[in-house]
Write an enzyme that holds these catalytic residues in place. Structure first.
Site, PDB file in Angstrom:
ATOM      1  N   ILE A 282      -5.614 -12.699  -3.091  1.00  0.00           N
ATOM      2  CA  ILE A 282      -5.860 -12.475  -4.527  1.00  0.00           C
ATOM      3  C   ILE A 282      -4.597 -12.696  -5.370  1.00  0.00           C
ATOM      4  CG2 ILE A 282      -6.469 -10.664  -6.215  1.00  0.00           C
ATOM      5  CD1 ILE A 282      -8.796  -9.888  -4.335  1.00  0.00           C
TER       6      ILE A 282
ATOM      7  N   LYS B 259      -2.102  -4.273  15.738  1.00  0.00           N
ATOM      8  CA  LYS B 259      -2.610  -3.052  15.087  1.00  0.00           C
ATOM      9  C   LYS B 259      -3.557  -2.307  16.029  1.00  0.00           C
ATOM     10  CE  LYS B 259      -1.942  -1.612  11.523  1.00  0.00           C
ATOM     11  NZ  LYS B 259      -0.857  -0.665  11.107  1.00  0.00           N
TER      12      LYS B 259
ATOM     13  N   ILE C  82       0.847  -1.200   0.000  1.00  0.00           N
ATOM     14  CA  ILE C  82       0.000   0.000   0.000  1.00  0.00           C
ATOM     15  C   ILE C  82       0.880   1.247   0.000  1.00  0.00           C
ATOM     16  CG2 ILE C  82      -1.937   1.172   1.135  1.00  0.00           C
ATOM     17  CD1 ILE C  82      -2.727  -1.525   2.369  1.00  0.00           C
TER      18      ILE C  82
ATOM     19  N   THR D 265      -6.264  -0.968  10.135  1.00  0.00           N
ATOM     20  CA  THR D 265      -7.070  -1.972   9.445  1.00  0.00           C
ATOM     21  C   THR D 265      -8.428  -2.158  10.111  1.00  0.00           C
ATOM     22  OG1 THR D 265      -7.181  -4.376   9.106  1.00  0.00           O
ATOM     23  CG2 THR D 265      -5.745  -3.638  10.845  1.00  0.00           C
ATOM     24  N   ASP D 266      -9.400  -2.611   9.333  1.00  0.00           N
ATOM     25  CA  ASP D 266     -10.712  -2.932   9.917  1.00  0.00           C
ATOM     26  C   ASP D 266     -10.637  -4.152  10.841  1.00  0.00           C
ATOM     27  OD1 ASP D 266     -10.360  -4.890   7.985  1.00  0.00           O
ATOM     28  OD2 ASP D 266     -12.254  -4.521   6.936  1.00  0.00           O
ATOM     29  N   GLU D 267      -9.553  -4.926  10.738  1.00  0.00           N
ATOM     30  CA  GLU D 267      -9.460  -6.144  11.551  1.00  0.00           C
ATOM     31  C   GLU D 267      -9.394  -5.859  13.046  1.00  0.00           C
ATOM     32  OE1 GLU D 267      -6.847  -9.234  10.520  1.00  0.00           O
ATOM     33  OE2 GLU D 267      -7.111  -8.920   8.378  1.00  0.00           O
TER      34      GLU D 267
ATOM     35  N   PHE E 115       2.607   3.766   7.190  1.00  0.00           N
ATOM     36  CA  PHE E 115       2.117   2.491   6.661  1.00  0.00           C
ATOM     37  C   PHE E 115       2.887   1.300   7.247  1.00  0.00           C
ATOM     38  CE2 PHE E 115       1.127   5.456   3.205  1.00  0.00           C
ATOM     39  CZ  PHE E 115      -0.119   5.046   2.790  1.00  0.00           C
TER      40      PHE E 115
ATOM     41  N   TYR F 211      -1.710 -10.456  14.695  1.00  0.00           N
ATOM     42  CA  TYR F 211      -1.575  -9.297  13.811  1.00  0.00           C
ATOM     43  C   TYR F 211      -2.569  -8.193  14.190  1.00  0.00           C
ATOM     44  CZ  TYR F 211      -2.892  -6.366   9.873  1.00  0.00           C
ATOM     45  OH  TYR F 211      -3.249  -5.299   9.110  1.00  0.00           O
TER      46      TYR F 211
ATOM     47  N   ASN G 182     -10.007  -4.736   3.142  1.00  0.00           N
ATOM     48  CA  ASN G 182      -9.014  -5.482   2.335  1.00  0.00           C
ATOM     49  C   ASN G 182      -8.690  -4.774   1.028  1.00  0.00           C
ATOM     50  OD1 ASN G 182     -10.094  -7.611   4.189  1.00  0.00           O
ATOM     51  ND2 ASN G 182      -8.675  -8.871   3.014  1.00  0.00           N
ATOM     52  N   ASN G 183      -7.410  -4.540   0.806  1.00  0.00           N
ATOM     53  CA  ASN G 183      -6.951  -3.901  -0.427  1.00  0.00           C
ATOM     54  C   ASN G 183      -6.579  -4.948  -1.483  1.00  0.00           C
ATOM     55  OD1 ASN G 183      -5.318  -0.763   0.209  1.00  0.00           O
ATOM     56  ND2 ASN G 183      -6.842  -1.733   1.482  1.00  0.00           N
TER      57      ASN G 183
ATOM     58  N   ALA H  90       4.231  -1.825   8.690  1.00  0.00           N
ATOM     59  CA  ALA H  90       3.651  -2.823   9.599  1.00  0.00           C
ATOM     60  C   ALA H  90       3.898  -4.207   9.036  1.00  0.00           C
ATOM     61  CB  ALA H  90       2.144  -2.612   9.739  1.00  0.00           C
ATOM     62  N   GLU H  91       4.052  -5.161   9.929  1.00  0.00           N
ATOM     63  CA  GLU H  91       3.913  -6.562   9.525  1.00  0.00           C
ATOM     64  C   GLU H  91       2.419  -6.769   9.362  1.00  0.00           C
ATOM     65  OE1 GLU H  91       6.028  -9.084   8.953  1.00  0.00           O
ATOM     66  OE2 GLU H  91       7.823  -7.883   9.326  1.00  0.00           O
TER      67      GLU H  91
ATOM     68  N   LYS I 297      -6.483 -21.995  -3.985  1.00  0.00           N
ATOM     69  CA  LYS I 297      -6.637 -22.676  -2.692  1.00  0.00           C
ATOM     70  C   LYS I 297      -7.537 -21.856  -1.780  1.00  0.00           C
ATOM     71  CE  LYS I 297      -2.307 -25.159  -2.883  1.00  0.00           C
ATOM     72  NZ  LYS I 297      -2.192 -25.023  -4.350  1.00  0.00           N
TER      73      LYS I 297
HETATM   74  O1  DAU Z   1      -9.075  -6.340   6.391  1.00  0.00           O
HETATM   75  C1  DAU Z   1      -7.841  -5.736   6.156  1.00  0.00           C
HETATM   76  C2  DAU Z   1      -6.767  -6.793   6.222  1.00  0.00           C
HETATM   77  O2  DAU Z   1      -6.859  -7.554   5.040  1.00  0.00           O
HETATM   78  C3  DAU Z   1      -5.373  -6.229   6.390  1.00  0.00           C
HETATM   79  O3  DAU Z   1      -5.296  -5.610   7.633  1.00  0.00           O
HETATM   80  C4  DAU Z   1      -4.336  -7.349   6.320  1.00  0.00           C
HETATM   81  O4  DAU Z   1      -3.045  -6.818   6.396  1.00  0.00           O
HETATM   82  C5  DAU Z   1      -4.505  -8.093   5.031  1.00  0.00           C
HETATM   83  O5  DAU Z   1      -3.598  -9.179   4.987  1.00  0.00           O
HETATM   84  C6  DAU Z   1      -5.924  -8.601   4.905  1.00  0.00           C
HETATM   85  O6  DAU Z   1      -6.189  -9.646   5.871  1.00  0.00           O
HETATM   86  P1  DAU Z   1      -6.891 -10.999   5.465  1.00  0.00           P
HETATM   87  O7  DAU Z   1      -6.470 -12.033   6.413  1.00  0.00           O
HETATM   88  O8  DAU Z   1      -8.338 -10.775   5.222  1.00  0.00           O
HETATM   89  O9  DAU Z   1      -6.197 -11.199   3.999  1.00  0.00           O
HETATM   90  P2  DAU Z   1      -5.646 -12.468   3.219  1.00  0.00           P
HETATM   91  O10 DAU Z   1      -5.284 -11.992   1.858  1.00  0.00           O
HETATM   92  O11 DAU Z   1      -4.626 -13.218   3.975  1.00  0.00           O
HETATM   93  O12 DAU Z   1      -6.940 -13.395   3.107  1.00  0.00           O
HETATM   94  C7  DAU Z   1      -8.165 -12.935   2.575  1.00  0.00           C
HETATM   95  C8  DAU Z   1      -9.180 -14.042   2.758  1.00  0.00           C
HETATM   96  O13 DAU Z   1      -8.841 -15.147   1.912  1.00  0.00           O
HETATM   97  C9  DAU Z   1      -9.234 -14.624   4.156  1.00  0.00           C
HETATM   98  O14 DAU Z   1     -10.569 -14.985   4.456  1.00  0.00           O
HETATM   99  C10 DAU Z   1      -8.366 -15.888   4.073  1.00  0.00           C
HETATM  100  C11 DAU Z   1      -8.623 -16.352   2.659  1.00  0.00           C
HETATM  101  N1  DAU Z   1      -7.521 -17.072   1.963  1.00  0.00           N
HETATM  102  C12 DAU Z   1      -6.268 -16.544   2.016  1.00  0.00           C
HETATM  103  C13 DAU Z   1      -5.231 -17.147   1.334  1.00  0.00           C
HETATM  104  C14 DAU Z   1      -3.828 -16.605   1.366  1.00  0.00           C
HETATM  105  C15 DAU Z   1      -7.817 -18.213   1.235  1.00  0.00           C
HETATM  106  O15 DAU Z   1      -8.982 -18.691   1.183  1.00  0.00           O
HETATM  107  N2  DAU Z   1      -6.794 -18.808   0.542  1.00  0.00           N
HETATM  108  C16 DAU Z   1      -5.510 -18.332   0.561  1.00  0.00           C
HETATM  109  O16 DAU Z   1      -4.640 -18.918  -0.106  1.00  0.00           O
END
Ligand code: DAU
Length: 333
Positions: free
Chosen positions: A190, A153, A12, A122-124, A79, A149, A178-179, A81-82, A204
């Protein structure tokens, strides 16, 4: 205006630098980035080769370096952050160091030198919602983080709010959903699926794939940050979101359609422990108080543009892909 961007070689942050260079060409931009696995120098080209942007390699937890850089700038956009949940479940300490200790050092420097700060979060931090919950997150939702994480935050956000109230620092905060978009690390959902499909491997999905995320294009996020810097009220928190709720299964279906594969060409894998079910943002306050509006209204178009970027920039991601998939293989995901 001299702007210090922490974490400006990450996803970002680097998009912020490139966008600011385009829409605010009079800003002088300096990046501090610890250049961990999640950063990529190539993300800042061509701004580095033309010397429009200066990159300083260092950690925000390094008090002396941060003090010098904050003193030399007018505004700090934080910005750094881990950010990856799966990594925080595997190894939490770097999250405490960068997100909590790093934010503390920055706050102290901002306080000493009376500089304007915008803190990115983050919204998390708000935990998660039921699939049928009629309410979305607002600035008044209590923090309730689930993972190491999001807990770090939330801790950083609370530090910023305390420094505003107790020391009167000039700061604003934003919590974004989520970006997606160019230059996102391939460990994230994504880009992991896009680059996998490009290499001929099936997407996956964690668990059932019913988990919902509220997607926003990274340029829309960064435009909102610029709007808050220029029009936001000091001391306030703004939620950033673009009404982009989709479940993970729907995202995979869209990617497969856009990339010419059958929509059942994916695998379910082990779920993430403590996996948040749903995030959803109500960005009314941001829309009310600034003139910001998202430009990417159609997620399918934004994903198509993102796919094109990964297709055209294979050298940017191939090494990171090998390392990320090695980690996922160890985690069984
Ligand atoms: O909401 C904002 C947050 O969005 C940010 O604060 C985080 O830094 C960012 O990583 C992101 O967190 P998520 O855990 O939502 O993002 P991630 O891309 O890891 O995963 C998005 C969704 O997809 C989550 O429900 C887990 C799922 N996923 C993830 C991966 C890597 C899968 O189903 N398959 C995968 O291979």
């Amino acid at each position: 205006m001299r702007v210090l961007v922490t974490g400006g070689a990450g996803f970002i942050g680097s998009n912020f630098v490139l966008r600011a260079r385009e829409v605010r060409p009079d800003w002088q931009l300096t990046v501090i980035d610890s250049m961990t696995y999640a950063a990529n120098r190539a993300s800042l080209e061509p701004a580095l080769s033309t010397r429009e942007v200066t990159l300083v390699e260092g950690n925000v937890a390094d008090a002396q370096l941060v003090d010098e850089l904050v003193a030399a700038n007018d505004v700090v956009v934080h910005f750094a952050a881990e950010s990856h949940n799966d990594n925080s479940l595997d190894s939490p300490w770097p999250f405490v160091e960068s997100n909590v200790v790093g934010t503390f050092q920055l706050l102290e420097a901002v306080r000493r030198h009376d500089r304007r700060l915008h803190h990115i979060s983050t919204d998390e931090v708000y935990g998660d919602l039921e699939l049928d919950d009629p309410e979305r997150f607002t600035e008044r939702t209590p923090v309730n983080p689930s993972s190491p994480y999001s807990a770090t935050k939330a801790g950083a956000d609370l530090l910023v709010r305390a420094w505003i109230r107790s020391f009167g620092i000039r700061a604003t905060l934003s919590n974004c959903s989520n970006n997606y978009g160019p230059r996102q690390h391939v460990e994230k959902f994504i880009p992991r699926q896009i680059t996998g499909i490009l290499e001929g491997t099936r997407p996956k999905l964690y668990g059932s794939g019913r988990n919902v995320r509220d997607w926003i294009h990274v340029d829309d996020h960064n435009d909102a940050v610029i709007a808050i810097l220029e029009q936001g009220r000091l001391g306030e928190t703004y939620l950033i979101g673009a009404d982009g709720e989709r479940n993970n299964r729907d995202i995979v279906t869209m990617l497969l359609e856009l990339m010419g594969r059958p929509t059942d060409w994916f695998d379910h894998v082990n779920d993430r422990p403590g996996h948040d079910l749903r995030y959803a943002i109500d960005a009314s306050k941001l829309r009310r108080e600034t003139d910001w509006r998202p430009r990417y209204q159609d997620l399918r178009d934004g994903l198509a543009q993102t796919i094109d970027w990964y297709r055209a920039n294979e050298s940017w991601w191939t090494d990171a892909k090998v390392a990320a998939e090695r980690t996922y293989a160890r985690l069984g995901r």
